[in-house]
Design an enzyme around this catalytic site. Structure first.
Site, PDB file in Angstrom:
ATOM      1  N   HIS A  64     -14.291   4.914  11.766  1.00  0.00           N
ATOM      2  CA  HIS A  64     -13.320   5.632  12.605  1.00  0.00           C
ATOM      3  C   HIS A  64     -12.347   6.327  11.660  1.00  0.00           C
ATOM      4  O   HIS A  64     -11.706   5.674  10.849  1.00  0.00           O
ATOM      5  CB  HIS A  64     -12.594   4.672  13.546  1.00  0.00           C
ATOM      6  CG  HIS A  64     -11.919   5.374  14.705  1.00  0.00           C
ATOM      7  ND1 HIS A  64     -10.995   6.375  14.507  1.00  0.00           N
ATOM      8  CD2 HIS A  64     -12.055   5.234  16.049  1.00  0.00           C
ATOM      9  CE1 HIS A  64     -10.582   6.819  15.698  1.00  0.00           C
ATOM     10  NE2 HIS A  64     -11.223   6.151  16.647  1.00  0.00           N
ATOM     11  N   GLU A  81     -17.706   7.454  19.643  1.00  0.00           N
ATOM     12  CA  GLU A  81     -16.832   6.707  20.562  1.00  0.00           C
ATOM     13  C   GLU A  81     -15.584   7.521  20.873  1.00  0.00           C
ATOM     14  O   GLU A  81     -14.472   7.084  20.594  1.00  0.00           O
ATOM     15  CB  GLU A  81     -16.426   5.373  19.926  1.00  0.00           C
ATOM     16  CG  GLU A  81     -17.584   4.479  19.522  1.00  0.00           C
ATOM     17  CD  GLU A  81     -17.169   3.401  18.504  1.00  0.00           C
ATOM     18  OE1 GLU A  81     -16.014   3.427  18.031  1.00  0.00           O
ATOM     19  OE2 GLU A  81     -18.010   2.558  18.190  1.00  0.00           O
ATOM     20  N   LYS A 103     -10.417   2.003  26.038  1.00  0.00           N
ATOM     21  CA  LYS A 103      -8.994   1.733  25.807  1.00  0.00           C
ATOM     22  C   LYS A 103      -8.126   2.983  25.955  1.00  0.00           C
ATOM     23  O   LYS A 103      -6.945   2.885  26.261  1.00  0.00           O
ATOM     24  CB  LYS A 103      -8.778   1.074  24.440  1.00  0.00           C
ATOM     25  CG  LYS A 103      -8.653   2.018  23.243  1.00  0.00           C
ATOM     26  CD  LYS A 103      -8.138   1.233  22.018  1.00  0.00           C
ATOM     27  CE  LYS A 103      -7.764   2.111  20.851  1.00  0.00           C
ATOM     28  NZ  LYS A 103      -8.902   2.620  20.073  1.00  0.00           N
TER      29      LYS A 103
HETATM   30  C1  LIG Z   1      -9.506   3.660  19.725  1.00  0.00           C
HETATM   31  C2  LIG Z   1     -10.913   3.647  19.313  1.00  0.00           C
HETATM   32  C3  LIG Z   1     -11.743   4.735  19.621  1.00  0.00           C
HETATM   33  C4  LIG Z   1     -11.253   5.994  20.291  1.00  0.00           C
HETATM   34  O1  LIG Z   1     -10.514   6.769  19.412  1.00  0.00           O
HETATM   35  P1  LIG Z   1     -10.030   8.249  19.814  1.00  0.00           P
HETATM   36  O2  LIG Z   1      -9.216   8.648  18.638  1.00  0.00           O
HETATM   37  O3  LIG Z   1      -9.228   8.125  21.055  1.00  0.00           O
HETATM   38  O4  LIG Z   1     -11.224   9.091  19.982  1.00  0.00           O
HETATM   39  C5  LIG Z   1     -13.067   4.645  19.237  1.00  0.00           C
HETATM   40  N1  LIG Z   1     -13.554   3.569  18.617  1.00  0.00           N
HETATM   41  C6  LIG Z   1     -12.788   2.491  18.309  1.00  0.00           C
HETATM   42  C7  LIG Z   1     -13.412   1.322  17.647  1.00  0.00           C
HETATM   43  C8  LIG Z   1     -11.443   2.507  18.639  1.00  0.00           C
HETATM   44  O5  LIG Z   1     -10.683   1.454  18.325  1.00  0.00           O
END
Ligand SMILES: *Cc1c(COP(=O)(O)O)cnc(C)c1O
Length: 374
Positions: free
Chosen positions: A180, A257, A52
């Protein structure tokens, strides 16, 4: 690829002359450099790039060839990654709320690893993608992060064990914990607290005879946007590494991620001054890209960027605005800049994440042309 200021200027001027503006430049060299940086700062942590952040096919292709995994959130994202020849075992379906069709599609095509944060989702997974490997996403502190994801996602840590047991009863494979810390998280405490919480769940699960094998530390890793920003990620990584070693057995597979930290520094936006006025004693410059285009991160990502020009001279506080007929389309009201003229180029680095992907066609103005560079 590291470029001197002079080389960068030459590249920007030549490309603007050839293609016109606005241009969204993607540097393969910088992109792969970020992957290498991630791997060297967190050795043993397998990166699944969060599609994304920027799903441009060229970016996905470079990363696929460079061996990363992918964090996908929809049928469309899964297809884009498959189209590059990436196998299903290199994907994690990390959207905690998945459409039934998407679950069916994932199951049919072998995407087995996914996250969840509610019992309703578990029932849905059991029905449409039976036997999947599931990670419980827990709610963790997002203090100081620019985008707070815990406002919307994450189960209470106290519910983790009952949910994992439920997953087992539904004949899913409870495989681990994910979290996250929020995007652009410059606060190391978020990671430390989250790792501690995850390790408690790992220990409890073991006592309940449900040994877990995957720890997913999510995204959120911060990048530098301004010359005056310090390097945030490298010093944080030292602590993250230490805590993983202290809290988890070496046979736990650790994955992440990262989105912004991989793609952010790899892209550069080139714009041009297409209008100028003096309003309230202040210079206003109207550029050919704005918040409805590649600068959409100003709205959706709460982003702030450093704008650069090739002009020198006495600076004054100026306003930069986008090209559309909406007053929301103001880029910044407080840029310290020399006087510019119509036709001048401006550029902005570190704009790879949450920018091009959220650009619109508002006012009939198409998103910036994308140009791959070395
Ligand atoms: C958006 C998102 C990420 C990426 O986050 P960054 O802050 O860009 O590293 C990773 N995992 C999930 C589930 C997300 O929604």
């Amino acid at each position: 690829m590291k470029r001197t200021k002079k080389e960068l200027k030459r590249t920007i001027v030549a490309l603007a002359k050839k293609h016109g503006t606005p241009l969204f430049l993607i540097s393969k060299g910088l992109l792969l450099e970020q992957v290498e940086k991630f791997r060297s700062l967190l050795p043993g942590v397998k990166p699944y790039y969060a599609v994304k952040a920027n799903s441009h096919p060229y970016i996905l292709k470079c990363l696929a060839e460079h061996g990363t995994g992918f964090d996908v959130a929809s049928i469309q994202e899964i297809k884009m990654v498959f189209d590059l020849g990436v196998t299903a075992d290199r994907m994690i379906f990390a959207n905690t709320v998945k459409r039934p069709e998407a679950l069916k599609f994932a199951a049919q095509h072998g995407v087995r690893l996914m996250t969840f944060d509610s019992e309703y989702e578990l029932h849905k997974i059991a029905k449409y993608a039976p036997g999947s490997k599931v990670l419980i996403r827990i709610k963790v502190p997002n203090v100081g992060s620019i985008v707070e994801l815990s406002l919307k996602f994450g189960a209470e840590p106290a519910d983790a064990i009952p949910f994992l047991i439920k997953a087992y009863q539904l004949k899913l494979k409870p495989a681990g914990v994910s979290f996250h810390v929020g995007s652009q998280s410059t606060n190391i405490e978020n990671y430390l607290a989250s790792l501690e919480m995850a390790s408690i769940i790992f220990n409890d699960a073991k006592l309940k005879q449900l040994p877990l094998e995957i720890l997913d530390i999510g995204g959120g890793f911060p990048i530098r946007y301004f010359d005056h920003d310090k390097e945030f990620f490298a010093p944080m990584a030292v602590y993250i590494r230490k805590e993983i070693k202290r809290l988890f057995s070496p046979d736990v597979a650790v994955i992440a991620e990262p989105g912004r930290a991989i793609v952010g520094p790899s892209c550069l936006l080139v714009m041009q001054v297409v209008g100028k006025s003096i309003r309230g004693n202040k210079h206003w410059y109207y550029l050919d890209d704005g918040v409805y285009g590649s600068l959409s991160g100003i709205i959706y990502d709460h982003a702030k960027y450093q704008y650069r020009t090739f002009r020198r001279g006495i600076t004054q506080i100026t306003t930069l605005a986008g090209p559309t007929c909406d007053s929301l389309d103001i880029i910044s009201v407080s840029e310290d800049m020399p006087e510019l003229e119509i036709g001048d180029l401006l550029y902005c680095e570190n704009i790879g994440a949450y920018s091009w992907t959220t650009a619109t066609n508002f006012n009939g103005i198409p998103p910036a042309e994308v140009i791959p560079i070395p």
